[in-house]
Design an enzyme around this catalytic site. Structure first.
Site, PDB file in Angstrom:
ATOM      1  N   SER A  52      56.853 -58.656  81.455  1.00  0.00           N
ATOM      2  CA  SER A  52      55.397 -58.547  81.357  1.00  0.00           C
ATOM      3  C   SER A  52      54.713 -59.780  81.931  1.00  0.00           C
ATOM      4  O   SER A  52      55.256 -60.900  81.857  1.00  0.00           O
ATOM      5  CB  SER A  52      55.008 -58.386  79.882  1.00  0.00           C
ATOM      6  OG  SER A  52      53.626 -58.587  79.693  1.00  0.00           O
TER       7      SER A  52
ATOM      8  N   GLU B 219      52.553 -61.186  80.503  1.00  0.00           N
ATOM      9  CA  GLU B 219      52.305 -62.033  79.338  1.00  0.00           C
ATOM     10  C   GLU B 219      53.274 -63.213  79.259  1.00  0.00           C
ATOM     11  O   GLU B 219      53.023 -64.161  78.522  1.00  0.00           O
ATOM     12  CB  GLU B 219      52.407 -61.206  78.056  1.00  0.00           C
ATOM     13  CG  GLU B 219      51.336 -60.136  77.910  1.00  0.00           C
ATOM     14  CD  GLU B 219      49.962 -60.691  77.566  1.00  0.00           C
ATOM     15  OE1 GLU B 219      49.888 -61.829  77.062  1.00  0.00           O
ATOM     16  OE2 GLU B 219      48.964 -59.982  77.806  1.00  0.00           O
TER      17      GLU B 219
ATOM     18  N   TYR C 270      54.860 -61.564  71.652  1.00  0.00           N
ATOM     19  CA  TYR C 270      55.304 -60.539  72.600  1.00  0.00           C
ATOM     20  C   TYR C 270      55.765 -61.178  73.903  1.00  0.00           C
ATOM     21  O   TYR C 270      56.834 -60.852  74.434  1.00  0.00           O
ATOM     22  CB  TYR C 270      54.158 -59.562  72.853  1.00  0.00           C
ATOM     23  CG  TYR C 270      54.428 -58.535  73.928  1.00  0.00           C
ATOM     24  CD1 TYR C 270      55.209 -57.416  73.681  1.00  0.00           C
ATOM     25  CD2 TYR C 270      53.873 -58.686  75.205  1.00  0.00           C
ATOM     26  CE1 TYR C 270      55.451 -56.466  74.669  1.00  0.00           C
ATOM     27  CE2 TYR C 270      54.104 -57.739  76.197  1.00  0.00           C
ATOM     28  CZ  TYR C 270      54.887 -56.641  75.926  1.00  0.00           C
ATOM     29  OH  TYR C 270      55.117 -55.707  76.911  1.00  0.00           O
TER      30      TYR C 270
END
Length: 334
Positions: free
Chosen positions: A130, A132, A154
């Site tokens: 991701s 992220e 996450y």
């Protein structure tokens, strides 16, 4: 006929990927958790098709938190390719359940890598990382060489799993690759994600089902693409001569405010009359300017997104509106 195994087959990405692989002539196997319900709405149209289910599509009970079930499913399916899509995929929720998030995303991936390593003919592995993992990057846009510095549980879990995929590729020779995937949405997105919350909220207000929509920080920006485009990149990555990691993104930043304006415009409403902000919905730490540079994917995979931001949000809103109208019509008849 090539065989693929998909963890998370009932999710947004899993359902689109299943359709893509079936179109390409694959036999598709999917791992599903044993629950008290058999409702799997995203793949129901395939599950109830006698020409597909138990002929070219097979479901196996398997859970990342129960390695024995997953190992049995993999052994039975004997896949050529594994797409590891099962995840706790909500960033905001990861602050509330950090241990569970890390166990499923990080340790679940490590358990799967160990299983594949032990198979006599290890299949090719795709792992969806991701954007992220970059947290609050100092460079814009981000590419495959951008330093990893996540700011939420996450992102930390995805970073661990992505690094372990690289370790197993280099140390054990697995054909294993990660896609650093930026936000991707669709009408099949879960209702707890802000894009779907806005699109369904606009449709519900249009239908008279609710009066207002409550949101947090609408200035937050993301690189949003369509899930249908992103699963195509997953497949392309496993067709290459050697395993590599790729950033998969549109390269465009859009704000939650733009989602809001586009969704309400799609149903002919003025968002100002229906939206209220609640600071309790703000996240503890918000990544800044996460936008991906997918130049490598364009160059080496021939991949590019086919659906633009505005078309994506309109498609999601119109799909929500159509579903609600259909539900209302059914209720009126019955």
């Amino acid at each position: 006929m090539r065989r693929a195994f998909i963890t998370g087959i009932t999710g947004q990405d899993g359902s689109y990927l299943t359709e893509l692989l079936l179109e390409k002539g694959y036999e598709v196997h999917g791992g599903v958790r044993r629950t008290s319900t058999l409702i799997r709405s995203r793949i129901d149209h395939l599950y109830h098709d006698p020409a597909i289910y138990n002929r070219r599509l097979f479901l196996h009970y398997a859970d990342l938190e129960d390695p024995t079930t997953l190992r049995r499913a993999l052994t039975k399916a004997a896949p050529d390719e594994v797409y590891h899509l099962a995840s706790q995929s909500h960033v905001g929720l990861s602050f509330e359940i950090p241990e569970s998030t890390c166990d499923v995303v990080a340790m679940g991936t490590l358990r799967l890598l160990e299983m594949l390593r032990d198979l006599p003919h290890p299949p090719r592995l795709f792992f969806p990382s991701s954007g992220e993992v970059f947290g609050r990057p100092a460079v814009f846009p981000q590419d495959e060489d951008t330093p990893v510095a996540p700011v939420n549980p996450y992102g930390c879990a995805k970073a661990f799993a992505m690094q372990m995929v690289r370790v197993y590729r280099e140390a054990f020779g697995l054909f294993a690759c990660s896609a650093i995937m930026y936000n991707h949405e669709s009408p099949r997105r879960g209702e707890n994600f802000v894009t779907q919350k806005i699109c369904r909220g606009a449709a519900a207000i249009r239908q008279g089902r609710q009066r207002e929509l409550v949101l947090g920080d609408t200035s937050a920006e993301r690189d949003w693409g369509h899930a249908r485009d992103y699963v195509r990149a997953m497949w392309l990555m496993l067709q290459q001569d050697r395993p590599q990691d790729f950033v998969i993104a549109t390269g465009e930043l859009h704000s939650v405010q733009e989602v809001l304006e586009t969704a309400f415009a799609a149903v002919g409403l003025d968002w100002r009359q229906h939206v209220r902000r609640d600071e309790r919905l703000f996240r503890p730490a918000e990544p800044a300017r996460l936008v991906g540079d997918a130049s490598k994917a364009r160059r080496e995979l021939g991949w590019a997104p086919a659906t633009g931001f505005a078309d994506l949000i309109r498609e999601m809103t119109e799909a929500a509106l159509a579903q609600m109208r259909s539900e209302s019509a059914s209720a009126a008849q019955g």
